[in-house]
Design a protein around this motif. Structure first.
Motif, PDB file in Angstrom:
ATOM      1  N   THR A   1       0.817  -1.217   0.000  1.00 46.56           N
ATOM      2  CA  THR A   1       0.000   0.000   0.000  1.00 46.56           C
ATOM      3  C   THR A   1       0.852   1.269   0.000  1.00 46.56           C
ATOM      4  N   LYS A   2       2.064   1.195   0.538  1.00 40.17           N
ATOM      5  CA  LYS A   2       2.891   2.407   0.555  1.00 40.17           C
ATOM      6  C   LYS A   2       3.433   2.760  -0.831  1.00 40.17           C
ATOM      7  N   THR A   3       3.237   1.874  -1.828  1.00 43.64           N
ATOM      8  CA  THR A   3       3.647   2.193  -3.192  1.00 43.64           C
ATOM      9  C   THR A   3       2.479   2.680  -4.052  1.00 43.64           C
ATOM     10  N   PHE A   4       1.296   2.876  -3.448  1.00 41.63           N
ATOM     11  CA  PHE A   4       0.188   3.428  -4.217  1.00 41.63           C
ATOM     12  C   PHE A   4       0.614   4.776  -4.799  1.00 41.63           C
ATOM     13  N   VAL A   5       0.216   5.020  -6.039  1.00 40.90           N
ATOM     14  CA  VAL A   5       0.705   6.174  -6.794  1.00 40.90           C
ATOM     15  C   VAL A   5       0.584   7.475  -6.014  1.00 40.90           C
ATOM     16  N   TRP A   6      -0.590   7.731  -5.441  1.00 40.36           N
ATOM     17  CA  TRP A   6      -0.834   9.025  -4.804  1.00 40.36           C
ATOM     18  C   TRP A   6      -0.088   9.175  -3.475  1.00 40.36           C
ATOM     19  N   ALA A   7       0.506   8.102  -2.964  1.00 41.64           N
ATOM     20  CA  ALA A   7       1.188   8.162  -1.668  1.00 41.64           C
ATOM     21  C   ALA A   7       2.691   8.384  -1.803  1.00 41.64           C
ATOM     22  N   CYS A   8       3.154   8.626  -3.036  1.00 38.64           N
ATOM     23  CA  CYS A   8       4.607   8.623  -3.295  1.00 38.64           C
ATOM     24  C   CYS A   8       5.138   9.953  -3.815  1.00 38.64           C
ATOM     25  N   PHE A   9       4.504  11.051  -3.442  1.00 42.86           N
ATOM     26  CA  PHE A   9       4.949  12.339  -3.990  1.00 42.86           C
ATOM     27  C   PHE A   9       5.722  13.197  -2.994  1.00 42.86           C
ATOM     28  N   GLY A  10       5.929  12.691  -1.789  1.00 45.32           N
ATOM     29  CA  GLY A  10       6.840  13.379  -0.890  1.00 45.32           C
ATOM     30  C   GLY A  10       6.216  14.353   0.080  1.00 45.32           C
ATOM     31  N   ASP A  11       5.053  14.914  -0.239  1.00 46.24           N
ATOM     32  CA  ASP A  11       4.392  15.807   0.720  1.00 46.24           C
ATOM     33  C   ASP A  11       2.896  15.546   0.695  1.00 46.24           C
ATOM     34  N   SER A  12       2.265  15.743   1.852  1.00 51.90           N
ATOM     35  CA  SER A  12       0.865  15.346   2.009  1.00 51.90           C
ATOM     36  C   SER A  12      -0.083  16.143   1.131  1.00 51.90           C
ATOM     37  N   ALA A  13       0.217  17.440   0.900  1.00 50.80           N
ATOM     38  CA  ALA A  13      -0.669  18.267   0.074  1.00 50.80           C
ATOM     39  C   ALA A  13      -0.730  17.739  -1.356  1.00 50.80           C
ATOM     40  N   THR A  14       0.441  17.439  -1.938  1.00 47.88           N
ATOM     41  CA  THR A  14       0.482  16.902  -3.302  1.00 47.88           C
ATOM     42  C   THR A  14      -0.150  15.515  -3.345  1.00 47.88           C
ATOM     43  N   ASN A  15       0.132  14.705  -2.309  1.00 53.83           N
ATOM     44  CA  ASN A  15      -0.469  13.365  -2.261  1.00 53.83           C
ATOM     45  C   ASN A  15      -1.990  13.442  -2.341  1.00 53.83           C
ATOM     46  N   LYS A  16      -2.592  14.404  -1.620  1.00 49.33           N
ATOM     47  CA  LYS A  16      -4.051  14.522  -1.595  1.00 49.33           C
ATOM     48  C   LYS A  16      -4.606  14.964  -2.947  1.00 49.33           C
ATOM     49  N   ILE A  17      -3.891  15.888  -3.609  1.00 52.41           N
ATOM     50  CA  ILE A  17      -4.334  16.327  -4.938  1.00 52.41           C
ATOM     51  C   ILE A  17      -4.246  15.178  -5.936  1.00 52.41           C
ATOM     52  N   MET A  18      -3.141  14.424  -5.861  1.00 53.21           N
ATOM     53  CA  MET A  18      -2.977  13.304  -6.789  1.00 53.21           C
ATOM     54  C   MET A  18      -4.003  12.204  -6.490  1.00 53.21           C
ATOM     55  N   PHE A  19      -4.392  12.064  -5.222  1.00 54.95           N
ATOM     56  CA  PHE A  19      -5.444  11.095  -4.881  1.00 54.95           C
ATOM     57  C   PHE A  19      -6.759  11.497  -5.548  1.00 54.95           C
ATOM     58  N   GLU A  20      -7.047  12.787  -5.571  1.00 53.34           N
ATOM     59  CA  GLU A  20      -8.273  13.258  -6.228  1.00 53.34           C
ATOM     60  C   GLU A  20      -8.247  12.936  -7.725  1.00 53.34           C
ATOM     61  N   ILE A  21      -7.060  13.088  -8.338  1.00 50.25           N
ATOM     62  CA  ILE A  21      -6.920  12.749  -9.763  1.00 50.25           C
ATOM     63  C   ILE A  21      -7.184  11.258  -9.979  1.00 50.25           C
ATOM     64  N   CYS A  22      -6.626  10.434  -9.084  1.00 55.96           N
ATOM     65  CA  CYS A  22      -6.854   8.989  -9.186  1.00 55.96           C
ATOM     66  C   CYS A  22      -8.331   8.656  -8.968  1.00 55.96           C
TER      67      CYS A  22
END
Length: 458
Positions: free
Chosen positions: A182-203
């Protein structure tokens, strides 16, 4: 009057997304379609400036550009900020393009939108204008399978509503699919929580666009990911597109290609050269960059190293002192090159890679073993395919300080090239992949059927 089917193609504005969609556009255009290819203004100028006199996008392809909403000096490697900005600006511009084409009596109306999954919201525009909506997924189909499984993972408490992983664990989306950390999920691998959340929305938005799409095209093959395509038959594998690229020419590059390295490769023995390339996003600090350089020096093998101008966080000469003098002609550094042509060269022994999907599919299409060094996003999962499923590569492990040190680089290259089984498995995988894009191959048949269906709809 003979009216040609007209497609609007929209990539996500990153090198690894623009080039495969351009390859698809070229294949479609060869069947008599018109393609209007939409880049952001920033990337459009990069593509045009990188063109050589011999580059040709092909008949039927027209390049247009739209603003991305950012100022010229703003950081476009901040994918979260870029995605938010695009969503504010680009939809209206796409509607203008569609309307302008409709008003042009000398042009054929746009009949279909093919949108990269990263800009899946464009399919809402397709529906609004009664155009055929198509999603193009340029990465591994397994990554799309993860995105489509988000509702179930939310229901099972594996992730929270903002995409946060509740706890690291190994899961399988279906019994036949490879295990996923689970730690390799795409949206969890961008280094900062703000970007991770935006990328999660895209996913998350992939689910919406997938429901709107008449087709979901994947730049992969059944031979590479049989379990995924068996589990999700709505995905149509049409790749890897680069495997059917006979000349290795890939218009759409953001940087001018240095092809002089091909002459240098001609002078090297077969299966002797380490090819080192980390894609268009990877950035190293000076410590890591120097460890990589010293590791390549320690191998005492010839190497070709792609060093982008923006690859380090230091604008000064960051090579170790005396490095260039010590390696002499044994090593060659270039700022960018034609990766497909390099990987096809008989001198290449292995590929030290960030494991982006384009690089991964280009490597396996040419029977090249990997040394994996993922940076972010889907690259971490692609490493799982390479090392654990296909078994055509090894991982680079970091030391206690978070650095891949020079000894690790040398030892893993020696291990990779000292075991003939890696090359044998890579060549076996190459045969399967190349067959998939041959005339009677599964991917080629899927692409041909898709094009026939588009013509009928038109």
């Amino acid at each position: 009057m003979n009216v040609a089917p007209h497609i609007l193609a929209i990539p996500f504005p990153a090198q690894g997304h623009v080039m495969p969609l351009m390859e698809l556009a070229q294949k479609i255009a060869k069947h008599g379609f018109k393609v209007t290819f939409v880049n952001t203004e920033f990337n459009h100028s990069r593509v045009v400036n990188a063109l050589s006199k011999n580059d040709d996008f092909g008949d039927g392809i027209r390049l247009v550009s739209v603003p991305d909403g950012l100022e010229p000096w703003e950081d476009r490697t901040d994918l979260g900020k870029l995605s938010e900005s695009m969503l504010r600006v680009i939809p209206g511009k796409l509607e203008e393009i569609i309307q302008n084409v409709k008003n042009d009596v000398d042009d054929d109306n746009i009949t279909c939108i093919i949108a990269d999954s990263g800009v899946g919201w464009a399919l809402e525009i397709a529906v609004k204008f009664s155009l055929t909506p198509v999603i193009f997924f340029p990465a591994a189909a397994a990554i799309l399978a993860i995105n489509l499984s988000i509702p179930k993972m939310l229901e099972n408490g594996i992730i929270e509503s903002d995409g946060t992983i509740t706890k690291n664990q190994i899961i399988q989306l279906s019994p036949a699919m490879p295990a996923m950390d689970t730690k390799t999920f795409v949206w969890a691998c961008f280094g900062d929580s703000a970007t991770n959340k935006i990328m999660f929305e895209i996913c998350m938005n992939c689910n919406t666009s997938a429901k709107l799409a008449k087709w979901i095209l994947c730049n992969s093959s059944y031979e590479l990911e049989p379990a995924v395509f068996t589990s999700l038959p709505e995905m149509l594998p049409i790749g890897p597109l680069s495997a059917s690229n006979k000349l290795g020419d890939k218009p759409g590059s953001f940087w001018p290609e240095d092809l002089a390295c091909l002459s240098w490769l001609d002078q090297q023995p077969d299966c002797s050269v380490i090819y080192v390339a980390y894609g268009s996003f990877t950035v190293f600090d000076q410590t890591q960059f120097q460890e990589l350089a010293l590791g390549l020096e320690l191998t005492n093998r010839p190497f070709l190293w792609v060093v982008r101008p923006d690859m380090t966080d230091n604008t000064n000469d960051v090579y170790p002192e005396g490095f260039k003098e010590r390696i002499g002609s044994r090593g060659k550094m270039v700022s960018w090159t034609s990766q497909v042509k390099v990987l096809r060269h008989p001198a290449i022994a292995c590929f030290l890679s960030h494991c982006g999907w384009n690089s991964t599919s280009e490597g396996v299409s040419n029977g090249v073993p990997f040394l994996c060094w993922p940076y972010f996003a889907d690259q971490l999962f692609n490493q799982t395919y390479i090392c654990d499923v296909w078994k055509v590569g090894l991982r680079c492990d970091k030391d206690d300080t978070g650095v891949v040190n020079k000894g690790e680089i040398k030892n893993k290259i020696d291990q990779l090239l000292g075991d003939s089984n890696f090359k044998a498995r890579a060549m076996n995988l190459k045969e399967k992949v190349v067959n998939s894009v041959s005339e009677d191959g599964s991917s080629n048949k899927n692409l041909s059927n898709f094009i026939k269906c588009l013509k009928k709809l038109h």
